[in-house]
Scaffold this motif. Structure first.
Motif, mmCIF file in Angstrom:
data_model
loop_
_atom_site.group_PDB
_atom_site.id
_atom_site.type_symbol
_atom_site.label_atom_id
_atom_site.label_comp_id
_atom_site.label_asym_id
_atom_site.label_seq_id
_atom_site.Cartn_x
_atom_site.Cartn_y
_atom_site.Cartn_z
ATOM 1 N N LYS A 22 0.861 -1.178 0.000
ATOM 2 C CA LYS A 22 0.000 0.000 0.000
ATOM 3 C C LYS A 22 0.901 1.232 0.000
ATOM 4 C CE LYS A 22 -3.794 2.251 2.313
ATOM 5 N NZ LYS A 22 -4.676 2.344 3.436
ATOM 6 N N PRO A 23 0.744 2.116 -0.959
ATOM 7 C CA PRO A 23 -0.227 2.122 -2.052
ATOM 8 C C PRO A 23 0.259 1.283 -3.235
ATOM 9 C CG PRO A 23 1.124 4.074 -2.217
ATOM 10 C CD PRO A 23 1.599 3.319 -0.996
ATOM 11 N N ALA A 27 0.526 6.142 -6.065
ATOM 12 C CA ALA A 27 0.739 4.728 -6.387
ATOM 13 C C ALA A 27 1.560 4.593 -7.663
ATOM 14 C CB ALA A 27 -0.603 4.021 -6.531
ATOM 15 N N ALA A 28 1.280 5.447 -8.650
ATOM 16 C CA ALA A 28 1.996 5.366 -9.926
ATOM 17 C C ALA A 28 3.478 5.683 -9.732
ATOM 18 C CB ALA A 28 1.373 6.320 -10.940
ATOM 19 N N LEU A 29 3.751 6.766 -9.005
ATOM 20 C CA LEU A 29 5.149 7.182 -8.865
ATOM 21 C C LEU A 29 5.933 6.244 -7.934
ATOM 22 C CD1 LEU A 29 7.326 9.143 -9.668
ATOM 23 C CD2 LEU A 29 6.504 10.734 -7.927
ATOM 24 N N LEU A 30 5.288 5.792 -6.862
ATOM 25 C CA LEU A 30 5.987 4.832 -5.993
ATOM 26 C C LEU A 30 6.133 3.492 -6.700
ATOM 27 C CD1 LEU A 30 4.730 5.607 -2.380
ATOM 28 C CD2 LEU A 30 6.783 6.419 -3.576
ATOM 29 N N GLY A 31 5.155 3.126 -7.514
ATOM 30 C CA GLY A 31 5.297 1.911 -8.319
ATOM 31 C C GLY A 31 6.512 2.025 -9.218
ATOM 32 N N PHE A 32 6.694 3.173 -9.805
ATOM 33 C CA PHE A 32 7.893 3.399 -10.623
ATOM 34 C C PHE A 32 9.144 3.242 -9.770
ATOM 35 C CE2 PHE A 32 11.387 5.856 -12.196
ATOM 36 C CZ PHE A 32 11.413 5.544 -13.550
ATOM 37 N N GLU A 84 2.349 -4.687 3.108
ATOM 38 C CA GLU A 84 3.467 -3.813 3.473
ATOM 39 C C GLU A 84 3.092 -2.386 3.055
ATOM 40 O OE1 GLU A 84 7.493 -5.142 2.541
ATOM 41 O OE2 GLU A 84 7.937 -3.178 1.640
ATOM 42 N N GLN A 85 3.269 -1.467 3.978
ATOM 43 C CA GLN A 85 2.852 -0.095 3.668
ATOM 44 C C GLN A 85 4.062 0.819 3.555
ATOM 45 O OE1 GLN A 85 -0.673 1.082 5.712
ATOM 46 N NE2 GLN A 85 -0.139 3.260 5.650
ATOM 47 N N TRP A 86 4.009 1.692 2.554
ATOM 48 C CA TRP A 86 5.082 2.671 2.357
ATOM 49 C C TRP A 86 4.540 4.049 2.708
ATOM 50 C CZ3 TRP A 86 5.499 0.134 -3.059
ATOM 51 C CH2 TRP A 86 6.154 -1.104 -2.930
ATOM 52 N N ALA A 87 4.628 4.375 3.992
ATOM 53 C CA ALA A 87 4.151 5.689 4.425
ATOM 54 C C ALA A 87 5.202 6.720 4.042
ATOM 55 C CB ALA A 87 3.925 5.683 5.932
ATOM 56 N N ARG A 88 4.734 7.860 3.610
ATOM 57 C CA ARG A 88 5.662 8.915 3.209
ATOM 58 C C ARG A 88 6.116 9.668 4.457
ATOM 59 N NH1 ARG A 88 1.863 6.314 0.829
ATOM 60 N NH2 ARG A 88 0.407 7.999 0.391
ATOM 61 N N GLY A 89 7.431 9.857 4.577
ATOM 62 C CA GLY A 89 7.963 10.443 5.795
ATOM 63 C C GLY A 89 9.068 11.453 5.545
ATOM 64 N N VAL A 90 9.372 12.161 6.631
ATOM 65 C CA VAL A 90 10.530 13.064 6.609
ATOM 66 C C VAL A 90 11.517 12.555 7.646
ATOM 67 C CG1 VAL A 90 11.375 15.400 7.016
ATOM 68 C CG2 VAL A 90 9.222 15.057 5.820
ATOM 69 N N LEU A 91 12.729 12.320 7.179
ATOM 70 C CA LEU A 91 13.796 11.806 8.026
ATOM 71 C C LEU A 91 14.648 12.991 8.452
ATOM 72 C CD1 LEU A 91 15.042 9.020 8.815
ATOM 73 C CD2 LEU A 91 16.475 9.246 6.786
ATOM 74 N N HIS A 92 14.904 13.102 9.761
ATOM 75 C CA HIS A 92 15.728 14.219 10.215
ATOM 76 C C HIS A 92 16.581 13.791 11.401
ATOM 77 C CE1 HIS A 92 12.419 14.797 13.147
ATOM 78 N NE2 HIS A 92 11.705 14.435 12.116
ATOM 79 N N PRO A 93 17.845 14.245 11.412
ATOM 80 C CA PRO A 93 18.719 13.882 12.525
ATOM 81 C C PRO A 93 18.442 14.775 13.730
ATOM 82 C CG PRO A 93 19.943 15.113 10.864
ATOM 83 C CD PRO A 93 18.521 15.083 10.414
ATOM 84 N N VAL A 94 18.290 14.171 14.911
ATOM 85 C CA VAL A 94 18.131 14.937 16.148
ATOM 86 C C VAL A 94 19.114 14.365 17.159
ATOM 87 C CG1 VAL A 94 16.562 15.665 17.999
ATOM 88 C CG2 VAL A 94 15.667 15.267 15.705
ATOM 89 N N GLU A 95 20.029 15.199 17.623
ATOM 90 C CA GLU A 95 21.028 14.783 18.611
ATOM 91 C C GLU A 95 21.632 13.423 18.268
ATOM 92 O OE1 GLU A 95 18.657 15.029 22.101
ATOM 93 O OE2 GLU A 95 18.437 17.212 21.887
ATOM 94 N N GLN A 104 -1.496 11.169 3.425
ATOM 95 C CA GLN A 104 -0.972 9.822 3.183
ATOM 96 C C GLN A 104 -1.805 9.035 2.167
ATOM 97 O OE1 GLN A 104 1.772 8.228 4.215
ATOM 98 N NE2 GLN A 104 2.599 9.799 5.558
ATOM 99 N N GLN A 105 -2.834 9.639 1.591
ATOM 100 C CA GLN A 105 -3.649 8.836 0.679
ATOM 101 C C GLN A 105 -3.039 8.827 -0.721
ATOM 102 O OE1 GLN A 105 -7.968 9.147 1.240
ATOM 103 N NE2 GLN A 105 -7.478 10.506 2.935
#
Ligand code: AMP
Ligand code: MG
Length: 416
Positions: A278-279, A313-318, A355-366, A377-378
């Motif tokens: 998903k998606p 879904a199209a772009l993540l499928g790619f 399996e779900q691919w949630a879109r996220g922001v990764l950031h370093p903290v300490e 997220q839809q």
């Protein structure tokens, strides 16, 4: 339904490397080496100065004196590109520019910054260290050394290394020709007024951008209506012209979702349809026996991906299926995606099973990598994906994810 890993493994089984071809160095960036590359010359090709300074013959300078102030007669200057000239004798110095060949007899080079030049002499008030500031011939590569392996992707530093080692042309894998066929009566190009029930076509643009972002140069994008006859005619033509065909939309279970049936009529062999993700669950993959292909003997099938129409879904499928396949065809064996562990900043829930691919922001903290899901997220919401720099990979069978829990995060890279 098969898992993502299983689906990707099945795709890889159908990926063949493109034909090898010779390319000039100036055109090689973004390709993958098709054969191992050996150094044509030593690097460095001669002993050379690493600094602007003075090359000195230490012969006869006893170790006690090496610690003190020393004075040497400067006999000449050698620039980068000059021949090294006559050997330097005891008590002599030669002025050397960075990259200049080091004459015989010179066994240390002292930086200009710690030298004082006066009346044809150079006075050095620093301990002399034999061998300092000299780049030795062949210290990095010897002529004949295998320096780059087949399968290496050519990036700017690799281009530079190939030049350094004397290569004007190389053997690389050709890049695939890709067709993208999008269907949907509702789709219009941005720049025109929206009529009742219409939306702007975004997938044409995201997929073209994603293809060119990964260095695919030959691709065509065609947007057509949900008309079975037209779809069949256009897909038939696209199949014959392409190493890889992407259809977009019309692959699910709606009454106008005819792509799968049309592909079967055209002789495309289904490898799988629907993946437990998903998606993008209705993703389709098949192969087509293509006589006209340029692939090496023994394998002449083109790949066909049916991407769902929802833009995320199209772009993540790619990103998750098509891109790794294209990379394999272009000769890369390792794949380029990077997955890292990160700490969830907020709890998340999902249904078990996919399996779900949630879109996220990764950031370093300490010193710790943290990841937060973005808003939107839809699978029709590109706003979330536009902000995201990673996918939070939520395993199929788990449904509860706690704040502070460790999750796997796949970095989103829209280049290679
Ligand atoms: P489909 O896969 O054809 O059932 O389409 C699923 C959803 O994606 C529908 O809401 C479509 O309107 C939308 N969609 C399909 N193709 C595109 C496109 N090229 N650009 C934007 N949205 C699309
Ligand atoms: Mg549709």
């Amino acid at each position: 339904m098969i898992s993502y890993d299983e689906a990707l493994a099945r795709i890889y089984q159908c990926c063949y490397p493109m034909a090898k071809k010779k390319l000039g160095l100036e055109d090689a960036n973004g390709h993958v080496l098709a054969s191992d590359v050996a150094a044509l010359v030593d690097f460095p090709p001669f002993d050379q100065s690493a600094v602007d300074g003075f090359g000195i013959s230490l012969a006869g300078v006893d170790s006690a004196v090496k610690e003190q102030e020393n004075s040497f007669a400067v006999v000449r200057t050698v620039f980068a590109g000059d021949a090294p000239g006559a050997p330097v004798e005891k008590g002599q110095a030669v002025k050397l520019m960075t990259g200049a060949p080091v004459p015989e007899g010179v066994d240390t080079v002292v930086m200009k910054e710690v030298c004082t030049e006066r009346q044809g002499k150079v006075v050095i008030s620093k301990a002399l260290q034999p061998g300092a500031n000299i780049r030795r011939r062949a210290e990095e590569f010897c002529a004949g050394d295998k320096t780059l392996a087949a399968g290496t992707r050519i990036t700017p530093p690799v281009v530079g290394l190939l030049a350094t080692l004397g290569h004007a042309s190389l053997e690389v894998f050709a890049k695939p020709v890709v067709s993208v066929v999008l269907t949907g009566n509702e789709l219009v190009a941005p720049g025109t007024e929206l009529g009742a029930g219409q939306i702007y076509d975004s997938n044409s643009y995201t997929l073209a951008a994603a293809l060119s972002g990964m260095g695919i140069e030959q691709y065509r994008v065609l947007r057509i209506k949900d008309n079975r006859e037209v779809i069949k005619q256009k897909l038939a033509a696209a199949l014959d012209e392409s190493d890889v065909l992407l259809t977009v939309g019309g692959i699910s279970v709606g009454d106008r979702d005819v792509i799968k049936g049309v592909l079967a009529e055209l002789g495309v062999q289904e490898v799988f349809w629907k993946v437990a993700i998903k998606p993008g669950k209705p993703l389709y993959f098949g192969t087509y026996n293509n006589e006209a292909l340029k692939a090496p003997a023994g394998n002449d099938s083109s790949l066909v991906f049916g991407l769902p129409g929802n833009p995320v879904a199209a772009l993540l499928g790619f990103n998750q299926f098509v891109k790794p396949a294209l990379q394999r065809m272009m000769g890369e064996s390792n794949g380029s995606s990077l997955t890292v562990p990160a700490v969830l900043t907020t709890g998340m829930r999902k249904k078990p099973g996919r399996e779900q691919w949630a879109r996220g922001v990764l950031h370093p903290v300490e010193g710790q990598l943290r990841v937060s899901p973005v808003q939107g997220q839809q699978s029709h919401m590109l706003g979330g994906l536009a902000q995201a720099n990673c996918l939070i990979v939520l395993p199929a069978e788990q449904s509860d994810f706690k704040e502070g829990e460790n999750v796997r995060v796949k970095l989103l890279q829209w280049e290679w």
